[in-house]
Design a protein around this motif. Structure first.
Motif, mmCIF file in Angstrom:
data_model
loop_
_atom_site.group_PDB
_atom_site.id
_atom_site.type_symbol
_atom_site.label_atom_id
_atom_site.label_comp_id
_atom_site.label_asym_id
_atom_site.label_seq_id
_atom_site.Cartn_x
_atom_site.Cartn_y
_atom_site.Cartn_z
ATOM 1 N N LEU A 1 0.831 -1.207 0.000
ATOM 2 C CA LEU A 1 0.000 0.000 0.000
ATOM 3 C C LEU A 1 0.865 1.257 0.000
ATOM 4 C CD1 LEU A 1 -2.794 -1.063 2.520
ATOM 5 C CD2 LEU A 1 -3.066 -0.650 0.066
ATOM 6 N N ARG A 2 1.923 1.219 0.787
ATOM 7 C CA ARG A 2 2.797 2.385 0.867
ATOM 8 C C ARG A 2 3.486 2.655 -0.473
ATOM 9 N NH1 ARG A 2 5.018 0.851 4.993
ATOM 10 N NH2 ARG A 2 6.901 -0.157 4.156
ATOM 11 N N GLU A 3 4.040 1.595 -1.097
ATOM 12 C CA GLU A 3 4.714 1.784 -2.370
ATOM 13 C C GLU A 3 3.733 2.141 -3.489
ATOM 14 O OE1 GLU A 3 7.660 -0.881 -3.599
ATOM 15 O OE2 GLU A 3 8.458 -1.287 -1.588
ATOM 16 N N GLY A 4 2.513 1.600 -3.410
ATOM 17 C CA GLY A 4 1.503 1.982 -4.390
ATOM 18 C C GLY A 4 1.133 3.449 -4.270
ATOM 19 N N PHE A 5 1.049 3.950 -3.027
ATOM 20 C CA PHE A 5 0.751 5.367 -2.813
ATOM 21 C C PHE A 5 1.882 6.238 -3.353
ATOM 22 C CE2 PHE A 5 1.232 9.127 -0.065
ATOM 23 C CZ PHE A 5 0.021 9.758 -0.329
ATOM 24 N N TYR A 6 3.118 5.845 -3.074
ATOM 25 C CA TYR A 6 4.259 6.609 -3.571
ATOM 26 C C TYR A 6 4.314 6.587 -5.104
ATOM 27 C CZ TYR A 6 6.043 6.743 1.211
ATOM 28 O OH TYR A 6 6.192 6.967 2.548
ATOM 29 N N ALA A 7 3.980 5.433 -5.692
ATOM 30 C CA ALA A 7 3.979 5.350 -7.156
ATOM 31 C C ALA A 7 2.924 6.270 -7.757
ATOM 32 C CB ALA A 7 3.735 3.906 -7.599
ATOM 33 N N GLY A 8 1.759 6.352 -7.110
ATOM 34 C CA GLY A 8 0.726 7.270 -7.590
ATOM 35 C C GLY A 8 1.155 8.717 -7.501
ATOM 36 N N ILE A 9 1.832 9.101 -6.388
ATOM 37 C CA ILE A 9 2.305 10.480 -6.236
ATOM 38 C C ILE A 9 3.360 10.806 -7.296
ATOM 39 C CG2 ILE A 9 3.548 12.050 -4.710
ATOM 40 C CD1 ILE A 9 0.673 11.573 -3.873
ATOM 41 N N ILE A 10 4.281 9.863 -7.514
ATOM 42 C CA ILE A 10 5.339 10.098 -8.512
ATOM 43 C C ILE A 10 4.740 10.218 -9.918
ATOM 44 C CG2 ILE A 10 7.367 9.074 -9.613
ATOM 45 C CD1 ILE A 10 8.064 7.852 -6.889
ATOM 46 N N SER A 11 3.807 9.336 -10.261
ATOM 47 C CA SER A 11 3.183 9.406 -11.583
ATOM 48 C C SER A 11 2.367 10.689 -11.745
ATOM 49 C CB SER A 11 2.291 8.177 -11.807
ATOM 50 O OG SER A 11 1.247 8.150 -10.847
ATOM 51 N N LEU A 12 1.763 11.175 -10.650
ATOM 52 C CA LEU A 12 1.035 12.448 -10.713
ATOM 53 C C LEU A 12 1.986 13.587 -11.058
ATOM 54 C CD1 LEU A 12 -1.535 14.148 -10.243
ATOM 55 C CD2 LEU A 12 -0.900 14.278 -7.825
ATOM 56 N N GLY A 13 3.152 13.596 -10.408
ATOM 57 C CA GLY A 13 4.122 14.639 -10.712
ATOM 58 C C GLY A 13 4.692 14.526 -12.122
ATOM 59 N N LEU A 14 4.848 13.281 -12.633
ATOM 60 C CA LEU A 14 5.421 13.093 -13.962
ATOM 61 C C LEU A 14 4.450 13.446 -15.079
ATOM 62 C CD1 LEU A 14 7.348 9.715 -13.491
ATOM 63 C CD2 LEU A 14 8.346 11.967 -13.806
ATOM 64 N N PHE A 15 3.164 13.112 -14.890
ATOM 65 C CA PHE A 15 2.205 13.220 -15.988
ATOM 66 C C PHE A 15 1.294 14.435 -15.905
ATOM 67 C CE2 PHE A 15 2.783 8.474 -15.797
ATOM 68 C CZ PHE A 15 3.507 8.393 -16.972
ATOM 69 N N VAL A 16 1.390 15.247 -14.848
ATOM 70 C CA VAL A 16 0.438 16.349 -14.703
ATOM 71 C C VAL A 16 0.587 17.366 -15.836
ATOM 72 C CG1 VAL A 16 1.986 17.674 -13.188
ATOM 73 C CG2 VAL A 16 -0.481 18.066 -13.098
ATOM 74 N N LEU A 17 1.811 17.597 -16.303
ATOM 75 C CA LEU A 17 2.019 18.563 -17.377
ATOM 76 C C LEU A 17 1.900 17.938 -18.763
ATOM 77 C CD1 LEU A 17 5.024 20.618 -15.944
ATOM 78 C CD2 LEU A 17 2.605 21.211 -15.916
ATOM 79 N N PHE B 1 -4.069 7.397 -15.461
ATOM 80 C CA PHE B 1 -2.637 7.091 -15.404
ATOM 81 C C PHE B 1 -2.165 6.892 -13.964
ATOM 82 C CE2 PHE B 1 -0.466 7.566 -19.546
ATOM 83 C CZ PHE B 1 -1.558 7.884 -20.340
ATOM 84 N N VAL B 2 -2.615 7.762 -13.060
ATOM 85 C CA VAL B 2 -2.183 7.667 -11.663
ATOM 86 C C VAL B 2 -2.707 6.379 -11.030
ATOM 87 C CG1 VAL B 2 -2.386 8.742 -9.386
ATOM 88 C CG2 VAL B 2 -1.971 10.158 -11.404
ATOM 89 N N ILE B 3 -3.970 6.045 -11.291
ATOM 90 C CA ILE B 3 -4.565 4.833 -10.706
ATOM 91 C C ILE B 3 -3.873 3.584 -11.244
ATOM 92 C CG2 ILE B 3 -6.669 3.440 -10.623
ATOM 93 C CD1 ILE B 3 -8.242 6.086 -10.579
ATOM 94 N N VAL B 4 -3.596 3.568 -12.543
ATOM 95 C CA VAL B 4 -2.914 2.407 -13.126
ATOM 96 C C VAL B 4 -1.532 2.229 -12.502
ATOM 97 C CG1 VAL B 4 -1.863 1.533 -15.243
ATOM 98 C CG2 VAL B 4 -4.185 2.435 -15.293
ATOM 99 N N ALA B 5 -0.797 3.330 -12.307
ATOM 100 C CA ALA B 5 0.534 3.238 -11.703
ATOM 101 C C ALA B 5 0.455 2.760 -10.258
ATOM 102 C CB ALA B 5 1.239 4.592 -11.779
ATOM 103 N N ALA B 6 -0.491 3.307 -9.485
ATOM 104 C CA ALA B 6 -0.602 2.925 -8.074
ATOM 105 C C ALA B 6 -1.045 1.476 -7.912
ATOM 106 C CB ALA B 6 -1.576 3.869 -7.366
ATOM 107 N N VAL B 7 -2.082 1.092 -8.656
ATOM 108 C CA VAL B 7 -2.581 -0.284 -8.545
ATOM 109 C C VAL B 7 -1.552 -1.273 -9.078
ATOM 110 C CG1 VAL B 7 -4.373 -1.867 -9.356
ATOM 111 C CG2 VAL B 7 -4.989 0.441 -8.641
ATOM 112 N N GLY B 8 -0.877 -0.923 -10.165
ATOM 113 C CA GLY B 8 0.148 -1.809 -10.708
ATOM 114 C C GLY B 8 1.283 -2.034 -9.733
ATOM 115 N N ARG B 9 1.731 -0.972 -9.064
ATOM 116 C CA ARG B 9 2.801 -1.129 -8.081
ATOM 117 C C ARG B 9 2.341 -1.947 -6.884
ATOM 118 N NH1 ARG B 9 8.036 -1.798 -7.804
ATOM 119 N NH2 ARG B 9 8.890 -1.181 -5.779
ATOM 120 N N PHE B 10 1.094 -1.737 -6.447
ATOM 121 C CA PHE B 10 0.568 -2.523 -5.325
ATOM 122 C C PHE B 10 0.518 -4.005 -5.668
ATOM 123 C CE2 PHE B 10 -3.148 -4.618 -3.457
ATOM 124 C CZ PHE B 10 -2.850 -4.514 -2.101
#
Length: 463
Positions: free
Chosen positions: A20-36, A62-71
């Protein structure tokens, strides 16, 4: 006793919390990468004004796919792979008999390829088969041949070449220019294009005889860019960025032509309806023959002294020299033979397209070919062919996935994201199979018994 009995439950709870922790971090990172790049889109209106469109729904996907995939990777995939590896290590080594499919994989693949065009004609009709024969069959086989040619340089000799597309360009422009200026046929220019590309391979080989690793990669990259810039700026011969158009088609050994106005037109001779599909089917069998020739020559050379010298050079250049092997001729033959097959593929590319320009020979092409070699397993012909089918055929399939517009919106264009998916697939394969799809190889020289060498017993990048 209670502490002991609760250990598995505690371990499972810790794993879920970590996932759960790594999935949350992956979602935050993907949000920062793909927001622009995904969340905001800039377009121009009819008054040529810059308009900022917000696509928060697509960004959320994109954020959900990254978070769920990492989880899922941390909670389920990683433990499953670890358990599978442990079970494989615990099992005793038994040499079982190979299955019929594995023993005859090459023969089955050749038979499937031989019946592929007629099968597509039966399913989709003559004109409907054009897309499947050209975009999937011919396109994949071109990259298979290019990757097998680069495999001689990278996979067998261990020389990192980032400018292989230069030899591809030499072959294409050799046929395009010589056929137009001198009126020579494809069958006369095909070997000539390979010879010219091999000549340029030797020219590249001389300056890099004492280089290896990153330095070799930089020089070969520069060589590829030099060739591309020459094609752009030598406008009197190459016509620069306009390219060379009106390239003559290939004929069936000069007997039947595919020009509509020719009296010996293939369709007219056999009483068939006029269609460009027949020319594409002929090109399919032509590139199939060229690819099989590349594989046959590679296999034969690998069993010869020069092939064993390539493998010795790949494993350890100092030890190779101590054995009395001439590393100068070994490197030059690897560069020239690999370049020759790139020239063959380039001349075929010119025939297929009927038009060549410098934009077709950018560094990205070299990167894709090298990625196919690495993903398939360096030195493995079957693995490279599988990687070409997966990577090239997979990106072509994106054009057919129109149902994705129902998920991401009507303005979503799947083929525009092919490089993103290509990169993600490369990361996944390199994490799960760091030695490529086929990470083992059979030695060409052996004592009494031939055994497959596992990738774990070879250097990183040489398996």
């Amino acid at each position: 006793m209670s502490n002991i009995s609760n250990t598995p439950e505690r371990a499972g709870g810790n794993l879920t919390a970590q996932a759960l922790r790594e999935g949350f971090y992956a979602g935050i990172i993907s949000l920062g990468l793909f927001v622009l790049f995904v969340g905001l889109e800039t377009t121009q209106n009819i008054r040529n004004e810059l308009v900022l469109n917000q696509r928060w729904g697509l960004l959320a996907v994109f954020v959900i796919v990254a978070a769920v995939g990492r989880f899922l990777a941390v909670a389920y995939l990683r433990p499953w792979l670890a358990a599978r590896k442990a079970n494989a290590a615990a099992k005793p080594e038994t040499e079982g008999e190979q299955s019929f499919f594995k023993r005859n994989l090459s023969t089955i693949a050749i038979v499937v390829l031989l019946i592929y065009p007629p099968l597509m004609v039966m399913i989709f009709g003559v004109q409907g088969s054009l897309k499947w024969v050209d975009n999937f069959g011919i396109q994949i086989l071109i990259y298979v041949m290019l990757a097998w040619g680069l495999n001689i340089v990278v996979g067998l000799a261990g020389l990192l070449d980032l400018g292989y597309v230069a030899f591809y360009a030499v072959g294409a422009y050799s046929y395009a220019l010589l056929s137009q200026y001198f009126g020579l046929s494809f069958w006369a220019l095909l070997p000539l294009a390979g010879i010219l590309a091999a000549f340029w391979g030797m020219i590249l080989g001389f300056p890099v005889l004492r280089l290896k690793g990153d330095y070799l990669a930089i020089v070969t990259l520069a060589f590829g860019e030099i060739i591309r810039l020459v094609l752009i700026n030598w406008t009197e011969v190459t016509k620069g960025t306009f390219g060379v158009s009106g390239i003559p088609k290939a004929s069936v050994f000069g007997i039947w032509s595919f020009d509509v106005s020719a009296p010996n037109n293939f369709a007219k001779v056999f009483g068939l309806p006029m269609s460009s599909a027949y020319y594409k089917i002929f090109l399919f069998y032509l590139i199939l023959a060229l690819a099989l020739l590349t594989a046959y020559v590679t296999i034969r050379l690998r069993r010869m002294p020069i092939g064993r010298a390539w493998e010795a050079l790949r494993e350890d250049e100092i030890a190779c020299r101590s054995l009395g092997i001439n590393t100068v001729t070994t490197k030059l033959t690897a560069f020239s033979i690999g370049a020759m097959f790139g020239g063959f593929a380039g001349s075929f590319f010119a025939v297929r397209q009927g038009f060549v320009s410098p934009e077709s020979f950018v560094f990205l092409e070299s990167a894709i070919i090298l990625a196919i070699v690495v993903l398939g397993g360096m030195g493995s012909l079957i693995g490279i062919a599988i990687a070409a089918v997966v990577m090239v055929g997979g990106t072509e399939l994106l054009r057919e996935m129109t149902f994705l517009k129902a998920i991401f919106g009507p303005e979503f264009t799947p083929e525009l994201y092919r490089m993103l998916i290509f990169g993600l697939a490369m990361v996944v394969v390199m994490v799960l199979k760091p030695r490529g799809f086929v990470g083992s190889r059979e030695p060409t020289a052996f004592l009494k018994e031939r055994k497959v060498v596992s990738g774990s017993f070879t250097k990183e990048g040489h398996g």
